[in-house]
Enzyme design. Sequence first.
Site, PDB file in Angstrom:
ATOM      1  CD  GLU A   1     -23.477  -1.631  95.171  1.00  0.00           C
ATOM      2  OE1 GLU A   1     -23.942  -1.153  96.223  1.00  0.00           O
ATOM      3  OE2 GLU A   1     -23.446  -0.998  94.099  1.00  0.00           O
TER       4      GLU A   1
ATOM      5  CD  GLU B   1     -22.196   5.436  93.356  1.00  0.00           C
ATOM      6  OE1 GLU B   1     -22.481   4.953  92.247  1.00  0.00           O
ATOM      7  OE2 GLU B   1     -22.154   4.762  94.395  1.00  0.00           O
TER       8      GLU B   1
END
Length: 271
Positions: free
Chosen positions: A145, A202
């Site tokens: 994150e 991602e």
Amino acid sequence: MRAISRTLLPAALAATITVACQTVQTTQAGAVGVQRSQLMMVSAQEVEQASNKQYQQMLDEARRKNALNRDAATVQRVRRIVSRLTTPTAVFRPDAPAWNWEVNVFTSNELNAWCMAGGKMAIYTGLIDRLKLTDDEIAAVMGHEIAHALREHARERVSKAMATGIGVSVAGALLGVGQVGQDLMSTVARVTFELPNSREHEMEADRMGVELAARAGYDPRAAVTLWDKMASQSAGAPPQWLSTHPSHANRQRDLAEYAARVMPLYQGARR
């Protein structure tokens, strides 16, 4: 970037958009070699300002529901891990260790975690408790994150949204009229919480995340075990927040490859 038709916009606004759109390199490559230029149509300051407002609203809502930082031991554990992860962010961005990093724990059964622009983070108790995460696995989650924030993926996605559908308040922001509008804040919220990241984003966050974990002294191979636990909770498919990522097998291979690449960093940090 595909040019925006000037027949659809006033000439002054079209010219402003052309100037405002810039190619940037938000991070250095690091050991994992993430190198990709990004097209931006909004400033980092504007996106961070909108993110901070959204973050405060979410904290206020969680407090009202008695769902914010309810277990002191869990909060301390998460903050200790995140504190170790933010130090090696300097490898990717020299300015990042000085960011105003903040992480809170939300009581929710969701398998979720996120980091907004500028380093405002949350992890949900469902992710920690349902998956019985180790410290190494929490580092894998939060490193991933944090990497999204370092790469300014939210700013990039907001820029893409602006390029495909420019509203009045966004046009005002581009022209320097007033402060960031409600539309920009809503767009930041949408790309952070509602829309899944692209596969490219991602993949970048995966690779940078394992390097951050390794440099912080957490086993980067935990990213692979984390994904196995995710898949087991989702009938072989990832939860929504990771739903655009390549298949389970492909992700395992990529994570394992890059975890092996940064193992010397982990071993060095453990000495």
